[in-house]
Design a protein around this motif. Sequence first.
Motif, PDB file in Angstrom:
ATOM      1  N   TYR A  67       0.813  -1.224   0.000  1.00  0.00           N
ATOM      2  CA  TYR A  67       0.000   0.000   0.000  1.00  0.00           C
ATOM      3  C   TYR A  67       0.849   1.278   0.000  1.00  0.00           C
ATOM      4  CZ  TYR A  67      -4.016  -2.974   0.869  1.00  0.00           C
ATOM      5  OH  TYR A  67      -4.991  -3.939   0.762  1.00  0.00           O
ATOM      6  N   LYS A  68       2.158   1.120  -0.175  1.00  0.00           N
ATOM      7  CA  LYS A  68       3.042   2.278  -0.271  1.00  0.00           C
ATOM      8  C   LYS A  68       3.391   2.575  -1.728  1.00  0.00           C
ATOM      9  CE  LYS A  68       5.287   1.261   4.170  1.00  0.00           C
ATOM     10  NZ  LYS A  68       6.581   0.973   4.842  1.00  0.00           N
ATOM     11  N   SER A 162      -4.735  -0.086   4.232  1.00  0.00           N
ATOM     12  CA  SER A 162      -3.690  -1.044   4.584  1.00  0.00           C
ATOM     13  C   SER A 162      -3.982  -1.766   5.890  1.00  0.00           C
ATOM     14  CB  SER A 162      -2.332  -0.332   4.683  1.00  0.00           C
ATOM     15  OG  SER A 162      -2.344   0.643   5.713  1.00  0.00           O
ATOM     16  N   ALA A 208       0.954   1.062   6.230  1.00  0.00           N
ATOM     17  CA  ALA A 208       1.690   1.843   5.234  1.00  0.00           C
ATOM     18  C   ALA A 208       2.588   2.883   5.881  1.00  0.00           C
ATOM     19  CB  ALA A 208       0.723   2.518   4.271  1.00  0.00           C
TER      20      ALA A 208
END
Length: 219
Positions: A67-68, A162, A208
């Motif tokens: 999710y980054k 996330s 995240a």
Amino acid sequence: MTRANTDRRPSRNSAQGRQIKDDSSKSGILRFFLGFLIPYLVINGLILFFVIQTPTITADEPDTKDYKSADVSFKVSSLIPMKSVTATIEGQEVPLEKNGSTYKCTLTNNGNLTVKAVAINQMTKSTYIQVNLLDEANPVIDEDSIVLGAGYLEFDVSDTQSGVNWDSIYGIDNLGNNVKPTDINQTTGRVTFSMAGDAITVYVKDLAGNEAQASFSVN
């Protein structure tokens, strides 16, 4: 008998003449079709085909593991060579990795990705890929769920992308103590603290790395 023979000869010669003329006419038409008209149509058809040939772009759904960052892959198909393939997100150019006709880019923020393919005939194809799966928001501490009293604090926390990093939760009370939760219910998101002082600041991260903080005090 001699007159009869004389009368028949011109008839045979005339028939042969007409046959030769007919064959010559048919041969000329055939040469026109095979030697000029058909090649003309084929050549000009091919020229027109290559002039109007436009690339096609087929994109996969964006994918993320943390999710980054998100990976976006797309394929450019064309019967003629490409002049350029570019990608931009919110006006900023994105580096592309090329493997044959497949391209890949890695994004670190959400936005509208624009992919543009230009063939050597200047025909252009653009497609747009919406990227919104990256977690750019902090976890949410529900204000309506807060229960605060002498020596204790309870609240609900959530993160819809996330997820909450439950191990990251801690607090610092007004006495300077680093305090860990006494109970965490990951199913409901309920977090409970015990406090030695009468005020505490809590910190919560998601997976995240986004962090939320909130301060509480007993009046």
